[in-house]
Scaffold this active site. Structure first.
Site, mmCIF file in Angstrom:
data_model
loop_
_atom_site.group_PDB
_atom_site.id
_atom_site.type_symbol
_atom_site.label_atom_id
_atom_site.label_comp_id
_atom_site.label_asym_id
_atom_site.label_seq_id
_atom_site.Cartn_x
_atom_site.Cartn_y
_atom_site.Cartn_z
ATOM 1 N N LYS A 112 -6.295 -3.598 3.830
ATOM 2 C CA LYS A 112 -5.396 -4.456 3.043
ATOM 3 C C LYS A 112 -3.964 -3.911 3.072
ATOM 4 C CE LYS A 112 -5.025 -3.972 -1.648
ATOM 5 N NZ LYS A 112 -3.624 -3.908 -2.092
ATOM 6 N N ASN A 113 -3.813 -2.615 2.848
ATOM 7 C CA ASN A 113 -2.462 -2.073 2.716
ATOM 8 C C ASN A 113 -1.727 -1.968 4.048
ATOM 9 O OD1 ASN A 113 -2.890 -1.986 0.014
ATOM 10 N ND2 ASN A 113 -3.051 0.249 -0.151
ATOM 11 N N ARG A 173 1.835 -6.366 -5.478
ATOM 12 C CA ARG A 173 2.903 -5.395 -5.311
ATOM 13 C C ARG A 173 3.570 -5.513 -3.927
ATOM 14 N NH1 ARG A 173 6.222 -1.645 -7.844
ATOM 15 N NH2 ARG A 173 6.724 -0.040 -6.343
ATOM 16 N N CYS A 185 -1.315 -4.333 -9.348
ATOM 17 C CA CYS A 185 -2.121 -3.626 -10.343
ATOM 18 C C CYS A 185 -1.240 -2.942 -11.372
ATOM 19 C CB CYS A 185 -2.983 -2.570 -9.654
ATOM 20 S SG CYS A 185 -4.345 -3.280 -8.751
ATOM 21 N N ARG A 245 5.978 0.980 -12.362
ATOM 22 C CA ARG A 245 6.033 0.954 -10.891
ATOM 23 C C ARG A 245 7.411 0.441 -10.473
ATOM 24 N NH1 ARG A 245 0.577 -1.421 -8.235
ATOM 25 N NH2 ARG A 245 1.260 -0.148 -6.473
ATOM 26 N N PRO A 246 8.426 1.310 -10.608
ATOM 27 C CA PRO A 246 9.779 0.851 -10.285
ATOM 28 C C PRO A 246 9.950 0.575 -8.793
ATOM 29 C CG PRO A 246 9.768 3.221 -10.731
ATOM 30 C CD PRO A 246 8.371 2.721 -10.991
ATOM 31 N N ILE A 247 11.020 -0.162 -8.446
ATOM 32 C CA ILE A 247 11.336 -0.391 -7.025
ATOM 33 C C ILE A 247 12.744 0.126 -6.723
ATOM 34 C CG2 ILE A 247 9.721 -2.289 -6.586
ATOM 35 C CD1 ILE A 247 12.109 -4.220 -6.960
ATOM 36 N N ASP A 248 13.186 1.081 -7.552
ATOM 37 C CA ASP A 248 14.546 1.595 -7.379
ATOM 38 C C ASP A 248 14.773 2.204 -5.993
ATOM 39 O OD1 ASP A 248 12.625 3.473 -8.381
ATOM 40 O OD2 ASP A 248 14.236 4.913 -8.697
ATOM 41 N N LEU A 249 13.747 2.840 -5.415
ATOM 42 C CA LEU A 249 13.930 3.482 -4.099
ATOM 43 C C LEU A 249 14.054 2.441 -2.995
ATOM 44 C CD1 LEU A 249 11.353 6.399 -4.480
ATOM 45 C CD2 LEU A 249 13.824 6.421 -4.901
ATOM 46 N N ASP A 270 -5.832 6.047 -4.885
ATOM 47 C CA ASP A 270 -6.670 4.845 -4.864
ATOM 48 C C ASP A 270 -8.158 5.175 -4.929
ATOM 49 O OD1 ASP A 270 -4.498 3.224 -4.794
ATOM 50 O OD2 ASP A 270 -4.617 2.735 -2.673
ATOM 51 N N ILE A 330 0.263 10.631 -9.166
ATOM 52 C CA ILE A 330 1.078 9.581 -8.511
ATOM 53 C C ILE A 330 1.518 8.503 -9.506
ATOM 54 C CG2 ILE A 330 1.186 7.913 -6.600
ATOM 55 C CD1 ILE A 330 0.722 10.722 -5.546
ATOM 56 N N ARG A 356 -8.851 -9.308 -4.884
ATOM 57 C CA ARG A 356 -7.552 -9.048 -4.241
ATOM 58 C C ARG A 356 -7.705 -8.060 -3.090
ATOM 59 N NH1 ARG A 356 -3.856 -6.301 -7.494
ATOM 60 N NH2 ARG A 356 -2.923 -6.161 -5.444
HETATM 61 C C1 UD1 Z 1 0.976 1.967 -2.201
HETATM 62 C C2 UD1 Z 1 -0.377 1.307 -2.137
HETATM 63 C C3 UD1 Z 1 -1.223 1.705 -3.329
HETATM 64 C C4 UD1 Z 1 -1.309 3.210 -3.434
HETATM 65 C C5 UD1 Z 1 0.087 3.821 -3.414
HETATM 66 C C6 UD1 Z 1 0.075 5.333 -3.368
HETATM 67 C C7 UD1 Z 1 0.101 -0.797 -1.053
HETATM 68 C C8 UD1 Z 1 0.157 -2.265 -1.188
HETATM 69 N N1 UD1 Z 1 -0.185 -0.128 -2.168
HETATM 70 O O1 UD1 Z 1 1.612 1.485 -3.368
HETATM 71 O O2 UD1 Z 1 -2.533 1.160 -3.133
HETATM 72 O O3 UD1 Z 1 -1.923 3.542 -4.661
HETATM 73 O O4 UD1 Z 1 0.806 3.373 -2.250
HETATM 74 O O5 UD1 Z 1 -0.665 5.781 -2.275
HETATM 75 O O6 UD1 Z 1 0.270 -0.233 0.021
HETATM 76 N N2 UD1 Z 1 8.111 4.927 -6.973
HETATM 77 C C9 UD1 Z 1 9.333 4.952 -7.598
HETATM 78 N N3 UD1 Z 1 10.293 4.100 -7.146
HETATM 79 C C10 UD1 Z 1 10.098 3.246 -6.104
HETATM 80 C C11 UD1 Z 1 8.841 3.237 -5.469
HETATM 81 C C12 UD1 Z 1 7.859 4.091 -5.927
HETATM 82 O O7 UD1 Z 1 9.559 5.713 -8.535
HETATM 83 O O8 UD1 Z 1 11.027 2.505 -5.745
HETATM 84 C C13 UD1 Z 1 7.044 5.822 -7.454
HETATM 85 C C14 UD1 Z 1 5.850 5.064 -8.016
HETATM 86 O O9 UD1 Z 1 6.050 4.694 -9.361
HETATM 87 C C15 UD1 Z 1 4.745 6.068 -7.850
HETATM 88 C C16 UD1 Z 1 5.117 6.782 -6.546
HETATM 89 O O10 UD1 Z 1 6.500 6.513 -6.337
HETATM 90 O O11 UD1 Z 1 4.789 7.001 -8.905
HETATM 91 C C17 UD1 Z 1 4.338 6.341 -5.334
HETATM 92 O O12 UD1 Z 1 4.419 4.939 -5.221
HETATM 93 P P1 UD1 Z 1 4.390 4.203 -3.806
HETATM 94 O O13 UD1 Z 1 3.987 5.182 -2.755
HETATM 95 O O14 UD1 Z 1 5.668 3.478 -3.628
HETATM 96 O O15 UD1 Z 1 3.214 3.182 -4.008
HETATM 97 P P2 UD1 Z 1 3.171 1.675 -3.559
HETATM 98 O O16 UD1 Z 1 3.862 1.502 -2.252
HETATM 99 O O17 UD1 Z 1 3.550 0.809 -4.699
#
Ligand code: UD1
Length: 416
Positions: A22-23, A92, A116, A121-125, A305, A327, A397
């Protein structure tokens, strides 16, 4: 409201083919936007999230259809750059469409993504990285209004090796002017699959699987065919299921190297694990032993996961297993449901201490998130009596043929 009913106590025996990841498939479907030509993506699991990605592509004006494990996409007719809020909220991964849409059209409008609930779960990065590459991103009423004439390659150092941010940057950089280097990039196998797909389209991406991913921007990308890698978490689900229920199973079309740490922990717990190419044999016939300390880490560390899945196994092991979730800050929502089944778990902030109990009992429980829901099924396979598991939207999902696969191995499981 439908539920899955599981009567525990039946050992699992037999063979199952692991579904496509899926991912991996979700960012790859976003990447098809970068080419105006047809793409064929094979080994796609039949999941709600794949359906959502297909609907996003269709909304954008692309032709996209799922049939028998294959998604065919033709993005030549793409004529929009917005993603509707209801589709953004579904998952996501919708956020990885941002880099691809902006790269193709120079504009994008979308809301914050759903997915989920694992805490914040910010997207700032994602946003700051795309801005470094030249995007103009404004937030207005919960929407991101984005413009980017043509991305410019640059060096981006991620403070956290975010999987989604690494993918978004790769998508934005593939057609950018110049070279982008991502330092502290995510190492997850799905990054390697996205690299393979972009390169099959004519891209120049290297370094996936290491801390530095390098993307040399090219002028255009062509259509291609691609086979998605096996889903390591779907495989982990079946492996923890046999660890929980007992028995002996074989997983085919797997990639054991992607699961190395889980396989070693299951060995430590008393399972017998053997691998042979793309096949994993797993057997559990004795009492489960405790697994010491399990700390979730970015790949190749223990996957977050699989944390809930292994916890479901630890509930019935002799002695104490300590989990440390590093995480996500809200990834213990399944604990309350496991307690209903008679588990002994204490949570203090990011640490969960699991004391194995002699018996779990069937109960009415509800999936709290995708993997948390699967973990409840894993626990139910070892519980006395019947468990009714609701909240199946989460499971659908991410899992193809969830109860069919377990039933084919001998589990007493039905959806009603
Ligand atoms: C992806 C996977 C999810 C898995 C996760 C970690 C998909 C669809 N989902 O989620 O199943 O659990 O990787 O292996 O591929 N973070 C920030 N800012 C950002 C982005 C992330 O602070 O802009 C933080 C998150 O809150 C978290 C950490 O970084 O604490 C890791 O998140 P990330 O690796 O981005 O996970 P996803 O891509 O959302």
């Amino acid at each position: 409201m439908s539920a899955i009913y599981i009567s525990g106590g039946k050992p699992l025996n037999g063979s199952v083919r692991v579904q496509g990841a899926k991912n991996s498939v979700l960012p790859i479907l976003a990447a098809t936007i970068l080419s105006g030509e047809p793409c064929v993506i094979r080994n796609c699991p039949n999941l709600l999230d794949v359906g959502t990605s297909v609907r996003i592509l269709q909304h954008l004006g692309c032709k996209a259809a799922y049939k028998d494990g294959v998604v065919t996409v033709d993005t030549a007719g793409m004529n929009r750059y917005d993603v509707p809020e209801d589709l953004m909220r579904e998952m996501r991964s919708s956020v990885v469409f941002l880099g691809a849409i902006l790269s193709r059209t120079g504009e994008a409008v979308m809301s914050y993504p759903g997915g989920c609930d694992l805490g914040s779960r910010p997207i700032d990065l994602h946003i700051s990285s795309l801005k470094q590459m030249g995007a103009d991103i404004r937030e207005e009423g919960g929407f991101l209004i984005c413009k980017a004439h043509r991305f410019t390659g640059c060096d981006i150092c991620l403070p956290i090796p975010s999987v989604g941010a690494t993918e978004n940057i790769m998508l934005a950089a593939a057609l950018a002017r110049g070279t982008t280097r991502i330092f502290n990039a995510a190492h997850e196998p799905e990054i390697g699959d996205l690299q393979a797909f972009l390169n099959a389209m004519g891209g120049k991406v290297s370094g996936a699987g290491s801390s530095t991913v390098v993307i040399e921007g090219v002028r255009r990308l062509n259509g291609t065919e691609h086979q998605v890698i096996p889903d390591r978490i779907a495989a982990a689900t079946l492996l923890t299921a046999v660890a929980s229920a007992g028995g002996e199973i074989e997983l085919t079309k797997a990639r054991p190297d992607d699961l190395a740490i889980l396989l070693s922990v299951l060995n430590e717990a008393g399972c017998t694990i053997q691998t042979d190419g793309t096949v994993i044999h797993a057997k559990r016939d004795g009492q489960l032993k405790p697994m010491g300390r399990v700390q979730t880490m970015p790949h190749p560390g223990f996957p977050t996961d699989a944390q809930a899945l292994l916890m479901a196994v630890a509930c019935r092991a002799e002695g104490v297993t300590v989990f440390c979730e590093t995480i996500f800050d809200g990834r213990y929502r399944h604990v309350g449901e496991l307690l209903r089944m008679g588990a002994d778990i204490q949570v203090v902030e990011r640490v969960a201490v699991v004391k194995g109990v002699k018996r779990l009992t069937g109960a009415r429980v509800c999936s709290t998130d995708l993997r948390g829901g699967a973990a409840l099924a894993v626990a139910a396979l070892a519980a006395e009596g019947e468990t009714a598991l609701s909240g199946l939207n989460h499971i659908d999902r991410g899992y193809e043929r969830f109860e069919e696969n377990l039933a084919s191995l001998g589990a007493d499981i039905k959806r009603k």
